[in-house]
Design an enzyme around this catalytic site. Structure first.
Site, PDB file in Angstrom:
ATOM      1  N   CYS A 156      -2.874   1.494  -3.912  1.00 57.04           N
ATOM      2  CA  CYS A 156      -2.009   1.769  -5.057  1.00 57.04           C
ATOM      3  C   CYS A 156      -1.196   3.002  -4.726  1.00 57.04           C
ATOM      4  CB  CYS A 156      -2.848   1.942  -6.323  1.00 57.04           C
ATOM      5  SG  CYS A 156      -4.139   3.209  -6.170  1.00 57.04           S
TER       6      CYS A 156
ATOM      7  N   ARG B 137       8.217  -0.376  -8.080  1.00 62.40           N
ATOM      8  CA  ARG B 137       7.761   0.662  -7.151  1.00 62.40           C
ATOM      9  C   ARG B 137       7.536   0.052  -5.768  1.00 62.40           C
ATOM     10  NH1 ARG B 137       2.874   4.174  -9.125  1.00 62.40           N
ATOM     11  NH2 ARG B 137       3.603   5.461  -7.383  1.00 62.40           N
TER      12      ARG B 137
END
Length: 274
Positions: A231, A173
């Site tokens: 995050c 990611r």
């Protein structure tokens, strides 16, 4: 062993007078509430990350910090009083439990601990689970946020330039190779990838403090160096903030908007690759 204000093990919970709260979060499959109903630590109340520990999604990301009044009401509903010792847990690695840990400490409640390894460690130790719903007597807890450091998007960019901005998402990611949740892939330019899975063992228990410190030092974290973590939505980054405290780094900040908040403004730059 209890580490005050941070962690306790399964055995430490024996005979401990505390309010226990389940905060399990599921992105797929059964919801956190459904998992709680299927089996939880006996006596544990439940707080939902989406409904109780975050404001509605928007320009602040998928899980903005909660409205103060709504958070106070949720904490009281869980049976937490001003003088309560609080133990929070999730499925194991602390990724959701640390959100409540962080929010309570940010609001001035320091006597809060994360159950190391969560429900996975609890059941691995042969401890029973309960399917009985828990409806505690409402508490009188009150608190005002602002005790812990946070950064906004502009400050996060400055930390990435002048300090250490940790992106705790999985490597694929971070590199922009796979983005299962947010509409834009990549990372904040200058951020360093520090997947949160590296903070715990296979059972979701935090690594020893000295191992965590070595891990973060390799990532250029040091005393006196501005450090922040983000995050996807500001929830799981709190697990890394807990790990940083275990490692002796106490001043790291949370970027609450995280990646989902960063990309809410299309003018902000996006990096891909390493």
């Amino acid at each position: 062993m209890i580490r005050p204000g941070l962690l306790l093990g399964v055995d430490d919970l024996d005979g401990l007078e505390a309010v226990v709260v389940d905060t399990r979060l599921a992105l797929t499959g059964a919801t956190g509430r459904e998992r709680y109903d299927a089996g939880h630590v006996p006596g544990a109340a439940y707080l939902d990350v989406d409904d109780d520990l975050a404001a509605p999604p928007g320009l602040g990301g998928r899980h903005p910090l909660p409205d103060t009044a709504a958070f106070v009401a949720a904490v009281r509903r869980a049976g937490i009083w001003r003088g309560s010792r609080v133990v929070v847990y999730d499925d194991g690695p602390g990724t959701a439990a640390a959100r409540l840990w962080w929010l309570l400490r940010d609001s001035g409640h320091d006597d809060v601990l994360v159950l190391d390894g969560g429900l996975a460690a609890w059941t691995a130790a042969g401890r029973p689970v309960s399917t009985e719903p828990v409806v505690p007597e409402p508490g009188d807890w009150d608190g005002t946020p602002g005790r812990l450091p946070v950064v906004d998007a502009g400050q996060a960019r400055a930390v990435a330039r002048d300090g250490v901005l940790l992106d705790v998402r999985a490597a694929e990611r971070f590199r922009g190779e796979h983005e299962p949740i947010d509409p834009v892939a990549g990372h904040i330019p200058g951020a360093i990838n520090a997947p949160l899975s590296g903070n715990t063992d296979q059972l979701g228990r935090f690594l020893p403090d000295d191992e965590l410190r070595r891990r973060f030092e390799v990532l250029r974290v040091a005393d006196g160096v501005a450090t922040a973590a983000y995050c996807g939505s500001g929830v799981t980054a709190t697990q890394t903030l807990l790990a940083l405290r275990l490692a002796g780094f106490y001043d790291a900040a949370l970027y609450p908007g995280s990646w989902s908040g960063w990309i809410a403004d299309p003018t902000r730059p996006v990096a891909t690759g390493r």
